[in-house]
Design a protein around this motif. Structure first.
Motif, PDB file in Angstrom:
ATOM      1  N   ARG A 136      30.340  12.690  30.157  1.00 23.08           N
ATOM      2  CA  ARG A 136      29.844  11.374  29.752  1.00 23.08           C
ATOM      3  C   ARG A 136      28.583  10.997  30.529  1.00 23.08           C
ATOM      4  O   ARG A 136      27.705  10.300  30.004  1.00 23.08           O
ATOM      5  CB  ARG A 136      30.929  10.305  29.946  1.00 23.08           C
ATOM      6  CG  ARG A 136      32.117  10.447  29.013  1.00 23.08           C
ATOM      7  CD  ARG A 136      33.080   9.274  29.171  1.00 23.08           C
ATOM      8  NE  ARG A 136      32.534   8.074  28.529  1.00 23.08           N
ATOM      9  CZ  ARG A 136      32.846   7.676  27.300  1.00 23.08           C
ATOM     10  NH1 ARG A 136      33.701   8.385  26.570  1.00 23.08           N
ATOM     11  NH2 ARG A 136      32.325   6.578  26.788  1.00 23.08           N
ATOM     12  N   VAL A 159      21.983  13.535  21.426  1.00 19.02           N
ATOM     13  CA  VAL A 159      21.766  12.089  21.450  1.00 19.02           C
ATOM     14  C   VAL A 159      20.658  11.723  20.466  1.00 19.02           C
ATOM     15  O   VAL A 159      20.761  10.757  19.702  1.00 19.02           O
ATOM     16  CB  VAL A 159      21.411  11.613  22.873  1.00 19.02           C
ATOM     17  CG1 VAL A 159      20.935  10.169  22.859  1.00 19.02           C
ATOM     18  CG2 VAL A 159      22.619  11.755  23.799  1.00 19.02           C
ATOM     19  N   CYS A 185      29.994  14.388  23.744  1.00 17.57           N
ATOM     20  CA  CYS A 185      30.935  14.951  24.711  1.00 17.57           C
ATOM     21  C   CYS A 185      31.864  15.977  24.056  1.00 17.57           C
ATOM     22  O   CYS A 185      32.207  16.991  24.678  1.00 17.57           O
ATOM     23  CB  CYS A 185      31.760  13.840  25.357  1.00 17.57           C
ATOM     24  SG  CYS A 185      30.817  12.790  26.488  1.00 17.57           S
ATOM     25  N   THR A 199      33.175  17.549  15.089  1.00 20.66           N
ATOM     26  CA  THR A 199      31.815  17.965  15.446  1.00 20.66           C
ATOM     27  C   THR A 199      31.533  19.388  14.965  1.00 20.66           C
ATOM     28  O   THR A 199      30.810  19.590  14.002  1.00 20.66           O
ATOM     29  CB  THR A 199      31.585  17.859  16.966  1.00 20.66           C
ATOM     30  OG1 THR A 199      32.619  18.580  17.663  1.00 20.66           O
ATOM     31  CG2 THR A 199      31.583  16.410  17.423  1.00 20.66           C
ATOM     32  N   SER A 221      28.986  16.162   8.159  1.00 17.43           N
ATOM     33  CA  SER A 221      28.196  16.099   9.388  1.00 17.43           C
ATOM     34  C   SER A 221      28.108  17.453  10.093  1.00 17.43           C
ATOM     35  O   SER A 221      27.263  17.637  10.979  1.00 17.43           O
ATOM     36  CB  SER A 221      28.780  15.063  10.347  1.00 17.43           C
ATOM     37  OG  SER A 221      30.083  15.441  10.763  1.00 17.43           O
ATOM     38  N   GLY A 257      21.450  11.231  16.892  1.00 12.06           N
ATOM     39  CA  GLY A 257      22.164  10.020  16.517  1.00 12.06           C
ATOM     40  C   GLY A 257      23.663  10.097  16.716  1.00 12.06           C
ATOM     41  O   GLY A 257      24.397   9.218  16.246  1.00 12.06           O
ATOM     42  N   LEU A 258      24.123  11.123  17.420  1.00 10.45           N
ATOM     43  CA  LEU A 258      25.559  11.246  17.669  1.00 10.45           C
ATOM     44  C   LEU A 258      26.018  10.199  18.679  1.00 10.45           C
ATOM     45  O   LEU A 258      25.249   9.788  19.558  1.00 10.45           O
ATOM     46  CB  LEU A 258      25.902  12.640  18.194  1.00 10.45           C
ATOM     47  CG  LEU A 258      26.234  13.720  17.149  1.00 10.45           C
ATOM     48  CD1 LEU A 258      25.084  13.931  16.199  1.00 10.45           C
ATOM     49  CD2 LEU A 258      26.606  15.021  17.837  1.00 10.45           C
ATOM     50  N   THR A 259      27.261   9.783  18.571  1.00 15.39           N
ATOM     51  CA  THR A 259      27.844   8.876  19.544  1.00 15.39           C
ATOM     52  C   THR A 259      28.105   9.619  20.848  1.00 15.39           C
ATOM     53  O   THR A 259      28.097  10.860  20.895  1.00 15.39           O
ATOM     54  CB  THR A 259      29.172   8.300  19.037  1.00 15.39           C
ATOM     55  OG1 THR A 259      30.129   9.378  18.936  1.00 15.39           O
ATOM     56  CG2 THR A 259      29.005   7.639  17.668  1.00 15.39           C
ATOM     57  N   VAL A 260      28.359   8.871  21.908  1.00 17.62           N
ATOM     58  CA  VAL A 260      28.688   9.503  23.183  1.00 17.62           C
ATOM     59  C   VAL A 260      29.913  10.392  23.028  1.00 17.62           C
ATOM     60  O   VAL A 260      29.959  11.513  23.568  1.00 17.62           O
ATOM     61  CB  VAL A 260      28.935   8.425  24.270  1.00 17.62           C
ATOM     62  CG1 VAL A 260      29.528   9.056  25.525  1.00 17.62           C
ATOM     63  CG2 VAL A 260      27.644   7.701  24.594  1.00 17.62           C
ATOM     64  N   GLU A 261      30.911   9.921  22.286  1.00 20.28           N
ATOM     65  CA  GLU A 261      32.121  10.713  22.091  1.00 20.28           C
ATOM     66  C   GLU A 261      31.826  12.005  21.339  1.00 20.28           C
ATOM     67  O   GLU A 261      32.389  13.064  21.652  1.00 20.28           O
ATOM     68  CB  GLU A 261      33.176   9.894  21.337  1.00 20.28           C
ATOM     69  CG  GLU A 261      33.798   8.763  22.132  1.00 20.28           C
ATOM     70  CD  GLU A 261      32.859   7.573  22.306  1.00 20.28           C
ATOM     71  OE1 GLU A 261      33.084   6.773  23.234  1.00 20.28           O
ATOM     72  OE2 GLU A 261      31.893   7.452  21.514  1.00 20.28           O
ATOM     73  N   GLU A 262      30.937  11.956  20.363  1.00 25.56           N
ATOM     74  CA  GLU A 262      30.578  13.166  19.624  1.00 25.56           C
ATOM     75  C   GLU A 262      29.790  14.140  20.497  1.00 25.56           C
ATOM     76  O   GLU A 262      30.023  15.350  20.461  1.00 25.56           O
ATOM     77  CB  GLU A 262      29.779  12.800  18.375  1.00 25.56           C
ATOM     78  CG  GLU A 262      30.618  12.126  17.300  1.00 25.56           C
ATOM     79  CD  GLU A 262      29.786  11.553  16.170  1.00 25.56           C
ATOM     80  OE1 GLU A 262      30.301  11.465  15.034  1.00 25.56           O
ATOM     81  OE2 GLU A 262      28.619  11.162  16.419  1.00 25.56           O
TER      82      GLU A 262
END
Length: 366
Positions: free
Chosen positions: A197, A211, A221, A63, A71, A214-219
């Motif tokens: 989370r 969010v 967090c 990240t 990214s 377009g980041l994932t939840v893991e990204e």
């Protein structure tokens, strides 16, 4: 090895680079000297600790600090908007109010009960010499967290828990904990991550913006995990280091502290291929430890340079300056009770506490 551009420290397991010019050159070449190891655990995690982290889906995808890929630019730009010069400048009144309130409370604690509470003491002799107060907890600890949360638009954050989570996570990833201690720290990190989370939902705060990117939840967090630590705990530690220097008579301006005793004295890189630091050849995959502070370099080197420069540099400078201004009178009227115990991690160093009492003999007008 004085003057050596890079030396291998077998005990640490890193190639150490302390020369400011070489440190700068390394940080300005992120293709050769990659950030892949920036947030890896310095002490390999035990199976038990990894199981605890895995139970909450703990992950640290690429990240910010550890991202050498394409990214990085978009994520950094999204976060940087929260730390724009205008937003940081606008946070000064809140910062000053938070520190003034806490300094005043310390003065009240050091003032004899028979004496009316003093918003600003007129003489050092007006202060009691009985009670010992910890300046880290009483003054330095909370304001950076409260200001950061305001900037990021985050509400309903358990600040006491955030402070505990932060210290535990720094020790887990940059310390030397044995397996039993790792397990304790892993439970704390897992609790922090599980809380993160729940915040990775659309909205107008930091998490909502990520969010929306377009980041994932893991990204999301992963960004939140280290940003909520670095954005406040390292500043608490920088302020604590500044207070310590002031109390011991060392130069304690913001630049003095950053140049000589930053709370983040080192940072890590790894070589993507065989590379040179000055006339020293490093192999591919070499683990590199960069000295950011205490080696005669400029103050701003403490925040790094290049594409991974600390996003909160301006905020940390402002908060430390304001803290020193608000506490100047108090610091001149108190003394340390003890040589403070230190937070001593691979990349973080600061007093754990600063126990002070009022000076007994000083009668100068403050």
């Amino acid at each position: 090895m004085t003057g050596c551009p890079a030396r291998y420290d077998a005990e640490l397991g890193y190639w150490v680079v302390d020369d400011p010019a070489q440190v700068r050159a390394v940080m300005l070449d992120p293709t050769t000297f990659r950030p892949d190891n920036a947030v890896l655990a310095h002490t390999p995690l035990s199976v038990k600790a990894l199981r605890v982290l895995s139970s909450v889906g703990f992950a640290l995808p690429l990240t910010l600090a550890n991202n050498g890929g394409e990214s990085h630019r978009a994520i950094r730009a999204a976060v940087a908007r929260f730390f724009s010069p205008a937003r940081v400048a606008a946070a000064e009144p809140l910062t000053r109010d938070l520190f003034t309130t806490r300094v005043t409370a310390v003065v009240d604690r050091l003032t004899p009960a028979a004496t009316p509470a003093l918003t600003t003491p007129t003489t050092a002799s007006a202060l009691s010499t009985g009670e010992a107060v910890d300046l880290v907890q009483a003054v330095a600890a909370e304001p950076p967290a409260l200001v950061l949360l305001q900037l990021l638009g985050l509400r309903d954050v358990p600040v006491d828990a955030l402070k505990a989570w932060s210290l535990d996570s720094l020790e887990l990833f940059w310390g030397w904990p044995d397996e039993d201690r790792q397990l304790e720290l892993a439970h704390s990190a897992a609790e922090f991550y599980a809380w993160l989370r729940t915040r990775a939902v659309p909205g107008d705060d930091l998490f909502g913006v990520l969010v929306g990117l377009g980041l994932t939840v893991e990204e999301v967090c992963a960004v939140g995990y280290f940003l909520l630590i670095a954005g406040q705990e390292t500043t608490t530690q920088l302020i604590s280091a500044a207070f310590h220097r002031a109390l011991t008579g060392a130069p304690a301006s913001v630049d003095d502290v950053l140049a000589e005793a930053s709370s983040v004295p080192t940072w890590r890189r790894t070589t993507a291929e065989a590379a040179s630091v000055g006339d020293v050849e490093l192999p591919a995959g070499a683990q590199v430890l960069l000295g950011l502070s205490g080696h005669g370099g400029p103050a701003d080197l403490a925040f790094g340079v290049g594409i991974h420069r600390c996003l909160g540099a301006g905020l940390a400078r402002l908060e430390t300056r304001v803290a020193l201004e608000c506490a100047a009178v108090l610091l001149s009227a108190v003394q340390l009770v003890e040589e403070p115990p230190m937070i001593e991690l691979l990349s973080f160093r600061a007093p754990k506490r600063l126990l002070i009492t009022a000076l007994l003999t000083c009668t100068d007008t403050l």
